[in-house]
Design a protein around this motif. Structure first.
Motif, PDB file in Angstrom:
ATOM      1  N   LEU A 185     104.474 -48.829  90.556  1.00 37.15           N
ATOM      2  CA  LEU A 185     105.430 -48.211  89.630  1.00 37.15           C
ATOM      3  C   LEU A 185     106.534 -49.181  89.239  1.00 37.15           C
ATOM      4  CD1 LEU A 185     106.241 -45.542  88.221  1.00 37.15           C
ATOM      5  CD2 LEU A 185     107.588 -44.991  90.255  1.00 37.15           C
ATOM      6  N   ILE A 186     106.922 -50.043  90.168  1.00 40.77           N
ATOM      7  CA  ILE A 186     108.034 -50.967  89.928  1.00 40.77           C
ATOM      8  C   ILE A 186     107.728 -51.925  88.780  1.00 40.77           C
ATOM      9  CG2 ILE A 186     109.401 -52.834  90.952  1.00 40.77           C
ATOM     10  CD1 ILE A 186     108.964 -51.524  93.686  1.00 40.77           C
ATOM     11  N   PHE A 187     106.444 -52.312  88.672  1.00 40.64           N
ATOM     12  CA  PHE A 187     106.095 -53.368  87.715  1.00 40.64           C
ATOM     13  C   PHE A 187     105.524 -52.850  86.389  1.00 40.64           C
ATOM     14  CE2 PHE A 187     105.845 -55.446  91.911  1.00 40.64           C
ATOM     15  CZ  PHE A 187     106.824 -56.409  91.712  1.00 40.64           C
ATOM     16  N   ILE A 188     105.611 -51.548  86.161  1.00 38.09           N
ATOM     17  CA  ILE A 188     105.186 -50.998  84.852  1.00 38.09           C
ATOM     18  C   ILE A 188     106.037 -51.568  83.711  1.00 38.09           C
ATOM     19  CG2 ILE A 188     105.121 -48.902  83.435  1.00 38.09           C
ATOM     20  CD1 ILE A 188     104.119 -47.397  85.870  1.00 38.09           C
ATOM     21  N   PRO A 189     107.381 -51.598  83.846  1.00 39.72           N
ATOM     22  CA  PRO A 189     108.189 -52.198  82.759  1.00 39.72           C
ATOM     23  C   PRO A 189     107.835 -53.659  82.503  1.00 39.72           C
ATOM     24  CG  PRO A 189     109.576 -50.928  84.244  1.00 39.72           C
ATOM     25  CD  PRO A 189     108.226 -51.034  84.913  1.00 39.72           C
TER      26      PRO A 189
END
Length: 451
Positions: A318-322
């Motif tokens: 989730l952290i690296f979606i952006p």
């Protein structure tokens, strides 16, 4: 020469002079100001004040001022002038500028204005220009030019040129025509001055001359003039007769307008608007791409929702979606911007596969470089496991390559279909790459992490 600077004090002084009807002071103030700068001043005044200045100054100056005004300001001023007053302004303008102004008038006003023009030949030329589509070389050209007959001798040529030059602001070229008015070539001023007065023009003129057809698109005219460094280019009709010329000042306007349009399209604005337009007009221009952007976001959200169980097990994803979305969007916009620029400058040629292959290789190099930096930062900064880092790194490389290929393919595809490729930059590419990037990200993570 000191550059003109528009200040509040200057506007206040002009407004005071108008209010007190101090015409002598107003004329003295405006006397040495360039007409383009006076137009800038008038754009800041209200309708009555603007009309007051136009009626006060001489037509030889106000006619040029009118061509430099914002469209809405010029429209309001013309609405306050009589047909005779407008005709007086048009008599001072070149035919292309005059035709542009006439084309903005209400239909019921056009005939009245044309009938009031003192120069009937000028009126005839204006009417002739009005029949051309404004988005064509014919709608862009002016009738004023210097042309000579190939059968004249040099002496006759010089005499005729003196007569014609009286109506031409600037002589860029001398064009040669035959008895039917068909363009044959151009005449060198040096040859004209160094040749015997009895020599016929057909013996000395240069047959090679760049020209465009009346139906040619302004963008193509701009490309030709830019490529060959032309200050002016002759325009011929369907049977080759010389009917006008387009000068560099008109092409600069075309280039500027095209650049503004492309910039707006790249920013997700679907029609030509300005900051002073109504909220309704601005909303209509922005709404389509905002809606597309929202749909793209919903699409990405839908993909993410399908991997909720995986996010519970591997929250680091989730952290690296952006990161995936931002990188995909940036790479896609960069690729499409370069391709759109190349298409506009006509520097992209050959098969599409060669261009795609080059962009794929470039995307791979950039992707590997980014992935290398990511692996270091993720391991030490986010404490990801070895397998998580590898999965996300490979996903990052794939996303970058995919975005580069899409950013290259879509503009070329649209261009081949006759659609402005500028539409491919900005929100269109960003949205499509956001959705595909998320899909690629989770698909690769699933393969490596086994959820």
């Amino acid at each position: 020469m000191i550059p003109f600077k528009l200040t509040e004090e200057l506007i206040t002084d002009i407004e005071n002079f108008i209010e007190t009807k101090n015409n002598s002071a107003l004329l003295s103030l405006l006397e040495d100001i360039h007409y383009a700068d006076i137009a800038e001043i008038i754009n800041e005044l209200n309708e009555d004040e603007a009309t007051y200045i136009i009626k006060l100054l001489n037509s030889d100056k106000t006619s040029d001022i009118l061509t430099e005004l914002d469209d809405d300001v010029r429209e309001s001023i013309l609405g306050n002038l009589s047909a005779k007053e407008i005709a007086k302004e048009l008599d001072e303008l070149d035919t292309d500028d005059a035709a542009d102004i006439v084309g903005e008038l209400p239909k019921e006003m056009v005939q009245q204005v044309i009938s009031k023009l003192e120069d009937r030949e000028h009126a005839k030329d204006i009417v002739d220009l009005l029949r051309f589509d404004e988005n064509s070389a014919g709608g862009l050209m002016a009738k004023e030019l210097v042309k000579v007959n190939e059968n004249w001798n040099v002496l006759t040529c010089v005499k005729e040129m003196r007569v014609q030059a009286e109506n031409v602001t600037r002589v860029h070229s001398i064009y040669v025509v035959d008895d039917e008015g068909k363009l044959k070539g151009r005449l060198s001023l040096k040859d004209l001055l160094t040749t015997s007065t009895k020599t016929h023009i057909k013996d000395v003129y240069i047959s090679k001359v760049d020209h465009v057809n009346v139906n040619e698109k302004p963008e193509e005219v701009a490309r030709i003039m830019s490529k060959y460094d032309l200050e002016a280019i002759p325009v011929i009709d369907e049977i080759g007769r010389l009917v006008g010329r387009i000068t560099i000042d008109d092409i600069v306007d075309v280039i500027r307008e095209e650049a503004e349009k492309d910039y707006q399209m790249a920013a997700g604005i679907s029609k030509d608007v300005e900051a002073d337009d109504s909220i309704w007009e601005l909303t209509k221009a922005r709404w389509p791409w905002l809606l597309i952007g929202m749909m793209g976001g919903l699409g990405a959200a839908s993909i993410i929702s399908g991997f909720q169980e995986a996010l519970t097990k591997f929250p680091v994803l989730l952290i690296f979606i952006p990161l995936m979305q931002a990188t995909a969007g940036n790479v896609g916009v960069q690729s499409s911007a370069i391709v759109v620029q190349g298409l506009a400058n006509d520097t992209i040629k050959g098969a599409i596969w060669g261009r795609l292959g080059k962009e794929l290789l470039l995307g791979l190099v950039n992707g590997l470089a980014l992935a290398f930096v990511f692996l270091i930062i993720s391991h030490f900064g986010f404490k990801t496991t070895y397998l998580e880092s590898i999965a996300i790194g490979i996903a990052l490389v794939t996303v970058v390559v995919n975005a580069a290929v899409i950013g290259t393919f879509i503009p070329i595809f649209l261009n081949k279909r006759g659609i402005d490729p500028a539409i491919a930059t900005g929100p269109f590419i960003t949205t499509s790459n956001d959705v595909l990037g998320i899909l690629i990200y989770f698909s690769i993570a699933k393969v490596f992490l086994g959820f």
